[in-house]
Each structure stands twice: as structure tokens, then as C-alpha cells.
Design a protein around this motif. Structure first.
Motif, PDB file in Angstrom:
ATOM      1  N   HIS A 300      58.857  47.260 -51.473  1.00 28.38           N
ATOM      2  CA  HIS A 300      60.319  47.182 -51.515  1.00 28.38           C
ATOM      3  C   HIS A 300      60.852  46.437 -50.288  1.00 28.38           C
ATOM      4  O   HIS A 300      61.907  46.754 -49.756  1.00 28.38           O
ATOM      5  CB  HIS A 300      60.919  48.583 -51.576  1.00 28.38           C
ATOM      6  CG  HIS A 300      60.411  49.408 -52.723  1.00 28.38           C
ATOM      7  ND1 HIS A 300      60.662  49.079 -54.037  1.00 28.38           N
ATOM      8  CD2 HIS A 300      59.640  50.527 -52.739  1.00 28.38           C
ATOM      9  CE1 HIS A 300      60.087  49.970 -54.829  1.00 28.38           C
ATOM     10  NE2 HIS A 300      59.455  50.859 -54.068  1.00 28.38           N
ATOM     11  N   TRP A 301      60.109  45.422 -49.853  1.00 24.00           N
ATOM     12  CA  TRP A 301      60.430  44.724 -48.611  1.00 24.00           C
ATOM     13  C   TRP A 301      61.825  44.078 -48.587  1.00 24.00           C
ATOM     14  O   TRP A 301      62.428  44.013 -47.509  1.00 24.00           O
ATOM     15  CB  TRP A 301      59.357  43.664 -48.330  1.00 24.00           C
ATOM     16  CG  TRP A 301      59.254  42.573 -49.354  1.00 24.00           C
ATOM     17  CD1 TRP A 301      58.480  42.571 -50.462  1.00 24.00           C
ATOM     18  CD2 TRP A 301      59.948  41.330 -49.355  1.00 24.00           C
ATOM     19  NE1 TRP A 301      58.640  41.410 -51.178  1.00 24.00           N
ATOM     20  CE2 TRP A 301      59.537  40.625 -50.506  1.00 24.00           C
ATOM     21  CE3 TRP A 301      60.870  40.743 -48.490  1.00 24.00           C
ATOM     22  CZ2 TRP A 301      60.034  39.358 -50.818  1.00 24.00           C
ATOM     23  CZ3 TRP A 301      61.366  39.484 -48.798  1.00 24.00           C
ATOM     24  CH2 TRP A 301      60.937  38.809 -49.944  1.00 24.00           C
ATOM     25  N   GLY A 306      66.654  42.092 -45.754  1.00 24.75           N
ATOM     26  CA  GLY A 306      68.038  41.620 -45.669  1.00 24.75           C
ATOM     27  C   GLY A 306      68.807  42.207 -44.496  1.00 24.75           C
ATOM     28  O   GLY A 306      69.315  41.462 -43.640  1.00 24.75           O
ATOM     29  N   PRO A 307      68.918  43.553 -44.413  1.00 22.81           N
ATOM     30  CA  PRO A 307      69.648  44.146 -43.284  1.00 22.81           C
ATOM     31  C   PRO A 307      69.044  43.809 -41.924  1.00 22.81           C
ATOM     32  O   PRO A 307      69.772  43.629 -40.946  1.00 22.81           O
ATOM     33  CB  PRO A 307      69.555  45.655 -43.562  1.00 22.81           C
ATOM     34  CG  PRO A 307      69.329  45.755 -45.028  1.00 22.81           C
ATOM     35  CD  PRO A 307      68.510  44.572 -45.390  1.00 22.81           C
ATOM     36  N   LEU A 311      71.024  42.001 -38.881  1.00 22.50           N
ATOM     37  CA  LEU A 311      71.158  42.596 -37.552  1.00 22.50           C
ATOM     38  C   LEU A 311      70.701  41.633 -36.457  1.00 22.50           C
ATOM     39  O   LEU A 311      71.339  41.516 -35.398  1.00 22.50           O
ATOM     40  CB  LEU A 311      70.350  43.892 -37.480  1.00 22.50           C
ATOM     41  CG  LEU A 311      70.927  45.098 -38.226  1.00 22.50           C
ATOM     42  CD1 LEU A 311      69.936  46.262 -38.187  1.00 22.50           C
ATOM     43  CD2 LEU A 311      72.265  45.521 -37.612  1.00 22.50           C
ATOM     44  N   ILE A 312      69.603  40.923 -36.718  1.00 19.45           N
ATOM     45  CA  ILE A 312      69.091  39.983 -35.722  1.00 19.45           C
ATOM     46  C   ILE A 312      70.086  38.850 -35.491  1.00 19.45           C
ATOM     47  O   ILE A 312      70.375  38.473 -34.346  1.00 19.45           O
ATOM     48  CB  ILE A 312      67.723  39.407 -36.179  1.00 19.45           C
ATOM     49  CG1 ILE A 312      66.668  40.507 -36.206  1.00 19.45           C
ATOM     50  CG2 ILE A 312      67.267  38.289 -35.242  1.00 19.45           C
ATOM     51  CD1 ILE A 312      65.339  40.078 -36.804  1.00 19.45           C
TER      52      ILE A 312
END
Length: 330
Positions: A300-301, A306-307, A311-312
Motif C-alpha cells: 500500500h505504498w 503521497g503525504p 511533507l518533504i
């Protein structure tokens, strides 16, 4: 009243001065280049052939990101249609191969003519607009080409099609190692060409137009021609990435032209450092390696991917390349 100067150097005052040079960017580039040069040897000795395939895929998207950065980072042209040129480069290989034109240099010549003509028209139309309108028109034109190639049943339609034969370059034809080093050389030339271009008078006007087009016109220089040339060059680099992608995968699909691929390229540029010469390469490496690591960790990568990327990008406003001392130099 004095006439406005026609010299592009008059735009110099519109571009912020570069900061003092640091040795760190050159050191990091040297280390990455050394790793890239020795990677096929490691793959051969360790029996990890997938490492060369993965590295080749990363180089393909790094090349495309460098191309997009010329338009996005230095020209301020936020294009959601550059995946179209990746697809065009790939389809040139497929279509030429299907009619017996397997010579690689001939295919590159066809690619050059085709992409220059299409990019010149698309760029000329798109650059008549600005901001959100520019984004939407590049997206619309790219989707037009996407659905055009979906409808070409003779070349696989929506399912895509395998290459009849790889691009011919003599005894090196079909060699994964030769393809890898050709990709590495193309990326090095693209990065070096970008560096020379943005430091030239052409690059000076292009960067000044990104800051303030009205002031560029006020000093007597029309920015449209410079922006159009930058857009076409950017499209050519992305098409070259598509040429390599077709030969790497041995397969061509309209999915290469999907707008989501354009979005991924933008993320790579922003993640690495928009408006920096080497930042897009770092962004492509970081994004694709992160994707591979997460695939090994969980099926489920995408839920994590995405999040985490968001964040990065939010946390590192200057990009990964901007973390280095002197990494924001142009």
C-alpha cells in the motif's frame, strides 16, 4: 528621450546576484558521477542486473526533469504537458521501427524535426497566455495528443505496443550497459548545456522575464522569442528521454503522455530544487528511490508515498539541492 537599450545585458539588474561559491555542490556532483560510472561494474560483479535497469529508469526521468526545469525553473513556464514530449520521443522509435527505420541516428533526426515543429506551435500558442491559463492550455494540448495516440490502433492503441527492434547503433544495439552509459552521457550533456545556457545572455533575459516581463520589455528586449526557444529546447530534452525510455522498456504506451507523468516531473523539479542546474537530477533520484523503498516495505505504498513527498516539499522550500551551502547558485 533616450531609446531603450536592446542589449540583453540591460536585464542584469533584474536578476538577483549569485551568492559566494561553495565547494560542496561540486563535491556532491563528483561523488554522484563516480557512483553512476561504477554502478554497472557493481551490478555485474554482484549479480544485481536490476540495479542497472533501475538506475537507467532514474536517468531517463532525471533527463526529463532537467528538460522541464529549463522551462519551469528558469523561464517560469509551469507546464503540465511535458509528458507529451516524452511520449512523442517514444513513439518516434516505435513508428520508425515499424516501417524499417531502425537506425538510431535516423530516428534521432526524425525526433528532432518532429518535436521542434510541434513544440514551436504548442509553445507559440501557450505563451500567449500566462499563469493558470498557461497551465491549462499546456494540459489541454497534451491530453489532445494523448487521446490521438490512444486512437491509433495500428500502434497498439490504449494497450501500447512492443518495439519491433531497438534503435540501431552498430555493435552496441540492445546492450543494457551501453544504453545506461548513453543515458548517463546525455544527462551530463543536458546538465552542462543548461549551466552554459543560463549563464549566457540568453539565460539572463530568460531569468529576468521570469522575475518581471514588463521590465524586460521596458529595457527594449522582447521576452517571447527567448521563452519560445527555451520551451522548444525543454521539449527536445524531454523527447530525448522518451527515446531512451522506449529502448529501455522495449515497449511504448500512450500512458507515457498522461498528465500524471507531467505532474511527477514537476514534483521532481520542485523536490530537488526548482531553478537550480543539478536540483532536478537530485529530485528524480530521491523520488524514484523513495518509491522503490516503499514498494519493498508495503504493497500500500502510495498511501505513504503521497503525504511523505508533500511533507518533504513543504518542509524544504529550497529543495534538496538547496540544503547544500551554495546549492542555490545559478
Amino acid at each position: 528621450m533616450n531609446e531603450p537599450s536592446q542589449d540583453p545585458a540591460a536585464c542584469a539588474a533584474l536578476v538577483p546576484p549569485a551568492v559566494r561559491r561553495s565547494a560542496w555542490p561540486a563535491l556532491v556532483v563528483g561523488m554522484l558521477a563516480l557512483v553512476a560510472l561504477l554502478l554497472p561494474l557493481y551490478g555485474s560483479l554482484a549479480g544485481h542486473s536490476y540495479a542497472v535497469v533501475l538506475a537507467s529508469r532514474i536517468l531517463v526521468f532525471a533527463l526529463a526533469a532537467v528538460g522541464l526545469n529549463l522551462a519551469l525553473g528558469y523561464g517560469g513556464m509551469v507546464s503540465f504537458g511535458h509528458a507529451m514530449y516524452i511520449g512523442l520521443g517514444a513513439y518516434v522509435v516505435l513508428i520508425c521501427g515499424s516501417i524499417g527505420w531502425v537506425n538510431g541516428w535516423l530516428q534521432l533526426g526524425v525526433l528532432l524535426v518532429t518535436v521542434v515543429l510541434i513544440a514551436a506551435v504548442v509553445g507559440w500558442i501557450s505563451l500567449r497566455t500566462h499563469g493558470l491559463a498557461f497551465i491549462m492550455i499546456t494540459l489541454a494540448l497534451a491530453q489532445l495528443f494523448y487521446f490521438l495516440f490512444v486512437s491509433l490502433r495500428a500502434y497498439g492503441g490504449d494497450d501500447g505496443m512492443s518495439l519491433a527492434a531497438p534503435s540501431g547503433f552498430g555493435p552496441l544495439t540492445g546492450s543494457p550497459t551501453a544504453l545506461y552509459y548513453a543515458l548517463l552521457a546525455a544527462l551530463a550533456l543536458a546538465v552542462y548545456g543548461t549551466l552554459r545556457l543560463v549563464q549566457s545572455r540568453f539565460g539572463l533575459v530568460l531569468r529576468a522575464a521570469r522575475v518581471n516581463e514588463r521590465r524586460v520589455r521596458a529595457v527594449g528586449t522582447g521576452p517571447l522569442g527567448y521563452q519560445l526557444v527555451a520551451y522548444v529546447l525543454s521539449a527536445l530534452v524531454c523527447a530525448l528521454a522518451g527515446f531512451f525510455l522506449a529502448n529501455l522498456a522495449g515497449f511504448v504506451s500512450p500512458a507515457y503522455m498522461n498528465w500524471m507523468v507531467s505532474g511527477e516531473l514537476i514534483v521532481m523539479v520542485v523536490l530537488g530544487g526548482v531553478g537550480t542546474v543539478f536540483g532536478p537530477v537530485v529530485g528524480a533520484v530521491a523520488l524514484l528511490l523513495l518509491e522503490e523503498v516503499l514498494k519493498l516495505w508495503t504493497e500500500h505504498w502510495p498511501i505513504v508515498f503521497g503525504p511523505l513527498v508533500l511533507l518533504i516539499v513543504v518542509a524544504l522550500r529550497r529543495g534538496l539541492w538547496g540544503l547544500l551551502p551554495g546549492g542555490r547558485e545559478e
